[in-house]
Design a protein around this motif. Structure first.
Motif, short mmCIF file in Angstrom:
data_model
loop_
_atom_site.label_atom_id
_atom_site.label_comp_id
_atom_site.label_asym_id
_atom_site.label_seq_id
_atom_site.Cartn_x
_atom_site.Cartn_y
_atom_site.Cartn_z
N GLU A 69 0.67 -1.32 -0.12
CA GLU A 69 0.03 0.03 -0.04
C GLU A 69 0.99 0.93 0.18
O GLU A 69 0.22 2.00 -0.35
CB GLU A 69 -1.08 0.22 0.86
N PHE A 70 2.02 1.30 0.51
CA PHE A 70 2.73 2.53 1.15
C PHE A 70 3.74 2.89 -0.33
O PHE A 70 3.76 3.73 -0.97
CB PHE A 70 3.73 1.98 1.91
N ALA A 71 3.78 1.39 -1.16
CA ALA A 71 5.08 2.04 -2.76
C ALA A 71 3.64 2.15 -3.31
O ALA A 71 3.82 2.93 -3.90
CB ALA A 71 4.80 0.23 -2.51
N GLY A 72 2.69 1.77 -3.18
CA GLY A 72 1.16 2.21 -4.40
C GLY A 72 1.46 3.57 -3.65
O GLY A 72 1.14 4.51 -5.05
N GLU A 73 1.40 4.26 -2.79
CA GLU A 73 1.38 5.97 -2.99
C GLU A 73 2.69 6.50 -3.61
O GLU A 73 2.11 7.59 -3.98
CB GLU A 73 0.91 6.21 -0.97
N ILE A 74 3.49 5.74 -3.67
CA ILE A 74 4.82 6.42 -3.84
C ILE A 74 5.04 6.39 -4.99
O ILE A 74 5.03 7.92 -5.96
CB ILE A 74 6.21 5.99 -3.38
N ALA A 75 4.41 5.44 -5.70
CA ALA A 75 4.19 5.82 -7.44
C ALA A 75 3.27 6.54 -7.63
O ALA A 75 3.30 7.09 -9.45
CB ALA A 75 3.38 3.70 -7.91
N ARG A 76 1.87 6.30 -7.58
CA ARG A 76 0.97 7.74 -7.52
C ARG A 76 1.41 9.26 -7.57
O ARG A 76 1.73 9.92 -8.00
CB ARG A 76 -0.07 7.25 -6.79
N GLY A 77 2.25 9.45 -6.61
CA GLY A 77 2.75 10.28 -6.23
C GLY A 77 3.72 11.05 -7.33
O GLY A 77 3.77 11.99 -7.70
N LEU A 78 4.43 9.86 -7.80
CA LEU A 78 5.73 9.96 -8.68
C LEU A 78 4.68 10.01 -9.36
O LEU A 78 5.21 11.07 -10.93
CB LEU A 78 6.40 9.01 -8.80
N ALA A 79 4.15 8.80 -10.23
CA ALA A 79 3.07 9.82 -11.45
C ALA A 79 2.63 10.98 -11.68
O ALA A 79 2.41 11.23 -12.61
CB ALA A 79 2.07 8.78 -11.25
N VAL A 82 5.53 13.36 -12.51
CA VAL A 82 5.76 13.17 -13.55
C VAL A 82 4.74 13.98 -14.70
O VAL A 82 5.18 14.84 -15.88
CB VAL A 82 6.29 11.98 -14.57
N TRP A 83 3.66 13.65 -14.29
CA TRP A 83 2.29 14.17 -15.26
C TRP A 83 2.87 16.26 -15.54
O TRP A 83 2.09 16.82 -16.58
CB TRP A 83 0.68 13.95 -15.33
N LEU A 84 2.92 16.36 -13.96
CA LEU A 84 3.08 18.10 -14.16
C LEU A 84 4.22 18.23 -14.38
O LEU A 84 4.21 19.59 -15.48
CB LEU A 84 3.30 18.03 -12.42
N VAL A 85 5.28 18.12 -14.10
CA VAL A 85 6.38 18.44 -15.12
C VAL A 85 6.19 18.05 -17.27
O VAL A 85 5.99 18.90 -18.06
CB VAL A 85 7.90 17.29 -15.17
N ALA A 86 5.17 17.29 -17.45
CA ALA A 86 4.68 17.12 -18.93
C ALA A 86 3.75 18.26 -19.68
O ALA A 86 4.24 18.77 -20.38
CB ALA A 86 3.65 15.42 -19.26
N VAL A 87 3.35 18.14 -18.38
CA VAL A 87 2.08 19.89 -18.95
C VAL A 87 3.06 20.69 -19.13
O VAL A 87 2.78 21.29 -19.60
CB VAL A 87 1.09 19.49 -17.73
#
Length: 212
Positions: A69-79, A82-87
């Motif tokens: 669950e903790f790893a999933g939260e980190i992955a969502r935060g990184l995603a 990345v999306w903010l940088v792409a925008v």
């Protein structure tokens, strides 16, 4: 001109001066909201990938479940990062293109305006209807007429007809034939999607209807 007919549908009747609609949309494209100038049909959006994953319960009692669950939260935060940088990168790349396109629209619009004033080119009137929610188009009709002033009078006549109407707009119907003959208007394009009941709540997505 923006009007609302007797059934509550919103209409825009405009005398167009630009030869094309805006293609480069730096604000809309990064957020997957690219506005196409065509009829679309609203469809209820299904659950997102994260929502579907959220339905799968993970046992927090076990150590492995807590780590997952903790790893999933980190992955969502990184995603999200990345999306903010792409925008931001998308805006930086597309903004100069948008400025160039706007300048080209102004120049081409002025040339077309002069040609329409001299009746060398037919003027254009767009009759557009939007869904209750969002800016998606439910009906689109393009009419052309000889003369820039004549196009303005045609737009006002169509706006008055739509304001008192209770039916979808169809320029091929017999009752509209008299108006077409009066102004010498031609129907260059007509698209109309099915009347869809749009829910007041809930996410929507818009798809182009298939050609029959």
């Amino acid at each position: 001109m923006k009007i609302t007919d007797k059934t509550g549908r919103r209409w825009t009747v405009a005398r167009r001066w630009s030869p094309w609609r805006r293609v480069v949309q730096p604000i809309n494209i990064p957020f997957r909201g690219y506005l196409r100038y065509g009829v679309t049909v609203p469809v209820p959006r299904g659950p997102s990938r994260w929502e579907r994953r959220g339905r799968k319960t993970v046992s927090s009692e076990s150590f492995l479940g807590a780590v997952a669950e903790f790893a999933g939260e980190i992955a969502r935060g990184l995603a999200g990062l990345v999306w903010l940088v792409a925008v931001v990168v998308g805006w930086l790349v597309l903004l100069p293109c948008a400025v160039v396109e706007f300048c080209a629209q102004v120049v081409a619009g002025v040339v077309l305006w002069l040609l329409r004033l001299t009746r060398c080119v037919r003027s254009r009137v767009d009759v557009v209807s939007h869904y209750p929610r969002g800016g998606a188009i439910s009906s689109l009709t393009v009419l052309t007429v000889s003369g820039f002033g004549e196009a303005g009078r045609l737009a006002r006549a169509v706006a008055e007809e739509r304001e008192a109407a209770r039916t979808p707009f169809d320029p091929h119907r017999p009752e509209f034939a008299a108006l077409r003959e009066k102004f010498g208007a031609r129907v260059e394009r007509h698209e109309s999607g099915p009347v869809v009941a749009v829910p007041e709540r809930g996410a929507l997505r818009y798809v182009r209807p298939r050609a029959e």
